[in-house]
Design a protein around this motif. Structure first.
Motif, PDB file in Angstrom:
ATOM      1  N   ARG A 129      24.231   2.304  48.795  1.00  0.00           N
ATOM      2  CA  ARG A 129      23.832   1.058  49.447  1.00  0.00           C
ATOM      3  C   ARG A 129      22.352   0.750  49.285  1.00  0.00           C
ATOM      4  O   ARG A 129      21.931  -0.391  49.408  1.00  0.00           O
ATOM      5  CB  ARG A 129      24.185   1.109  50.926  1.00  0.00           C
ATOM      6  N   PHE A 130      21.555   1.772  49.035  1.00  0.00           N
ATOM      7  CA  PHE A 130      20.114   1.530  48.954  1.00  0.00           C
ATOM      8  C   PHE A 130      19.563   1.821  47.568  1.00  0.00           C
ATOM      9  O   PHE A 130      19.567   0.964  46.708  1.00  0.00           O
ATOM     10  CB  PHE A 130      19.372   2.310  50.048  1.00  0.00           C
ATOM     11  N   ILE A 157      18.627  16.067  41.608  1.00  0.00           N
ATOM     12  CA  ILE A 157      18.054  15.143  42.598  1.00  0.00           C
ATOM     13  C   ILE A 157      17.280  15.927  43.646  1.00  0.00           C
ATOM     14  O   ILE A 157      16.161  15.571  44.026  1.00  0.00           O
ATOM     15  CB  ILE A 157      19.169  14.318  43.282  1.00  0.00           C
ATOM     16  N   LEU A 210      13.454  15.579  44.590  1.00  0.00           N
ATOM     17  CA  LEU A 210      13.066  15.275  45.977  1.00  0.00           C
ATOM     18  C   LEU A 210      12.087  16.315  46.509  1.00  0.00           C
ATOM     19  O   LEU A 210      11.099  15.981  47.174  1.00  0.00           O
ATOM     20  CB  LEU A 210      14.302  15.281  46.880  1.00  0.00           C
ATOM     21  N   GLY A 239      16.117  11.278  50.921  1.00  0.00           N
ATOM     22  CA  GLY A 239      17.488  11.683  50.639  1.00  0.00           C
ATOM     23  C   GLY A 239      18.507  10.757  51.299  1.00  0.00           C
ATOM     24  O   GLY A 239      19.502  10.366  50.690  1.00  0.00           O
ATOM     25  N   ILE A 240      18.242  10.398  52.535  1.00  0.00           N
ATOM     26  CA  ILE A 240      19.168   9.537  53.285  1.00  0.00           C
ATOM     27  C   ILE A 240      19.352   8.188  52.585  1.00  0.00           C
ATOM     28  O   ILE A 240      20.444   7.626  52.576  1.00  0.00           O
ATOM     29  CB  ILE A 240      18.649   9.337  54.736  1.00  0.00           C
ATOM     30  N   PHE A 241      18.284   7.711  51.966  1.00  0.00           N
ATOM     31  CA  PHE A 241      18.342   6.369  51.364  1.00  0.00           C
ATOM     32  C   PHE A 241      18.736   6.372  49.886  1.00  0.00           C
ATOM     33  O   PHE A 241      18.652   5.349  49.221  1.00  0.00           O
ATOM     34  CB  PHE A 241      17.002   5.644  51.555  1.00  0.00           C
ATOM     35  N   LEU A 242      19.157   7.540  49.369  1.00  0.00           N
ATOM     36  CA  LEU A 242      19.506   7.602  47.951  1.00  0.00           C
ATOM     37  C   LEU A 242      20.898   7.044  47.650  1.00  0.00           C
ATOM     38  O   LEU A 242      21.251   6.829  46.508  1.00  0.00           O
ATOM     39  CB  LEU A 242      19.440   9.054  47.452  1.00  0.00           C
ATOM     40  N   LEU A 289      14.059  14.650  53.516  1.00  0.00           N
ATOM     41  CA  LEU A 289      15.191  14.204  54.333  1.00  0.00           C
ATOM     42  C   LEU A 289      15.342  12.689  54.294  1.00  0.00           C
ATOM     43  O   LEU A 289      16.415  12.148  54.023  1.00  0.00           O
ATOM     44  CB  LEU A 289      15.013  14.677  55.779  1.00  0.00           C
ATOM     45  N   MET A 343      27.124  12.682  47.523  1.00  0.00           N
ATOM     46  CA  MET A 343      26.872  12.798  48.958  1.00  0.00           C
ATOM     47  C   MET A 343      27.840  13.778  49.603  1.00  0.00           C
ATOM     48  O   MET A 343      27.459  14.548  50.474  1.00  0.00           O
ATOM     49  CB  MET A 343      26.938  11.422  49.623  1.00  0.00           C
TER      50      MET A 343
END
Lengths: 150, 280
Positions: free
Chosen positions: B67-68, B26, B30, B61-64, B58, B77
């Motif tokens: 929940r998203f 990943i 990214l 990555g936060i939205f991977l 960044l 994570m």
């Protein structure tokens, strides 16, 4: 964590960085060209980590990584030019991207807490930049006056 | 990419976060996406708004998470966290090799230039009360102990972890500084220089805070405001910037962080009761 495992992670990250570096440099520094430089950086990172572990982490590994990097490339170090000729093939910004990718994935767990900072981080950010600038200027100004400079 | 998790086979004695190949995959993807989008800068007023590839890495990555985009699992994570501290060492090594060749300039730079490095503590002095006032808990330490450049990320990552409250604070200001730092410092450099409170050299020195883009913006604007000293302003700024990148790490570890911890307690900052409540 065992040394071989830490090294393994750094090699993986090094490989990812090489790919990113190739694209970031507009396809100038291909992974083969940049490989020696990357290898040097991985060795420095690993050595810094190892020294910190050997000293029971009295000081964080970043202190040693930075010091080794500085010493190896100082003008008084034999071979510094050779090292620099290779490390310059790895762009600094290319080393930041994988780190921030790991960071982003990890922060994903606390996404609410991160976004909750919202406007507050803007306020604090402005104060932080202003504080640094004004204080630095004030100290320099006073020091110059005291030393009769300028 | 299906969320096929490699089952952790009980007796495996190796910390398995290292061999989470999906996670490394990943990050590779990214990184490629981020670098392909590339660096963009938009000139705005006296400076530029800068969007660096790492910001895409960044933010995407936060939205991977589950929940998203549902690419990264809970395990991915949590595996990512210890990898930050190891991967950042390569970045720090690179920073070191950027400083080494400039050691002679730094040694010759003189007392005012050296002393103003402690101006970085002003960040803490002014920033911490504001951060606590707007409701930050331990985020305040990460957000205000430094001007939040790459070295600061390395320090917080190492001492607290980038995924804790201190990490959120430093990353927040880091993003802020990366995107808006150049334009804001450009404004400030011009204004402070034209106010004529500080000696022009002092303004030049203050412009160097360890970020090339912020330094260029601030010193460029200051030099334009006081053209008769423009050469000196630019050269003091560049030297000061080098100095910060050389000494900054050590000042932060040995002075700023301990000071930040005490100052935080002194001002009555409250600790985050983790897991119990979100952000607020």
């Amino acid at each position: 964590m065992k040394a071989s495992q830490a090294l393994m992670v750094m090699v993986i990250v090094g490989v990812i960085t090489l790919v990113g570096n190739f694209i970031f440099s507009d396809y100038v520094f291909d992974p083969i060209t940049a490989l020696p430089g990357m290898a040097i950086l991985v060795v420095i990172a690993f050595a810094g980590w190892g020294i910190s572990e050997a000293l029971n982490r009295v000081l964080p590994p970043i202190v040693f990584c930075s010091l080794i990097g500085i010493i190896l490339t100082s003008p008084w170090t034999p071979g510094a030019d050779w090292i620099l000729s290779h490390t310059t093939n790895v762009e600094f910004l290319a080393t930041t991207t994988p780190v921030l990718a790991y960071a982003g994935i990890s922060i994903g767990r606390d996404i609410d807490k991160f976004t909750a900072m919202g406007w507050r981080i803007l306020v604090v950010g402005f104060v932080v930049l202003t504080g640094t600038f004004i204080c630095s200027a004030a100290i320099a100004h006073v020091a110059m006056s005291l030393l009769g400079m300028g | 990419m299906a969320a096929e998790e490699k089952a952790n086979n009980g007796e495996n004695q190796l910390p398995d976060f290292m061999y989470n190949w999906k996670l490394h995959g990943i990050v590779l993807v990214l990184t490629i996406i981020a670098e392909l989008i590339g660096l963009h800068s938009f000139p705005v007023g006296p400076g530029t708004v800068l969007i660096l590839p790492m910001l895409y890495a960044l933010v995407i990555g936060i939205f991977l998470g589950p929940r998203f985009l549902k690419v990264a699992s809970e395990k991915d994570m949590s595996d990512a966290s210890p990898l930050i501290t190891l991967s950042i060492l390569i970045l720090v090594a690179k920073l070191g090799t950027n400083v080494g060749p400039n050691i002679p300039i730094i040694i010759e730079s003189g007392i005012p230039l050296l002393l103003q490095e402690f101006g970085n503590l002003g960040t803490l002095l002014l920033g911490m009360p504001v951060a606590i006032l707007v409701g930050f808990k331990r985020e305040a330490i990460g957000a205000t102990f430094s001007q939040a450049r790459e070295g600061s990320l390395a320090i917080i990552g190492d001492m607290y972890g980038l995924d804790g409250p201190e990490g959120r604070g430093v990353l927040g200001v880091y993003i802020f500084g990366t995107v808006l730092g150049a334009i804001y410092n450009g404004l400030m450099g011009g204004i402070v220089a034209s106010l004529d409170i500080f000696h022009p050299y002092a303004v030049g020195m203050a412009s160097g805070i360890g970020s090339a883009s912020m330094m260029s913006a601030a010193s460029g604007a200051a030099a334009a405001a006081i053209p008769e000293f423009s050469d000196e302003i630019l050269s003091f700024a560049a030297t000061s910037n080098l100095l910060t990148s050389a000494t900054g790490l050590y000042v932060m570890i040995f002075i700023s962080i301990p000071l930040a911890e005490r100052y935080f307690k002194l001002l009555g900052g409250t600790d985050n009761s983790e897991e119990a409540e979100a952000g607020e």
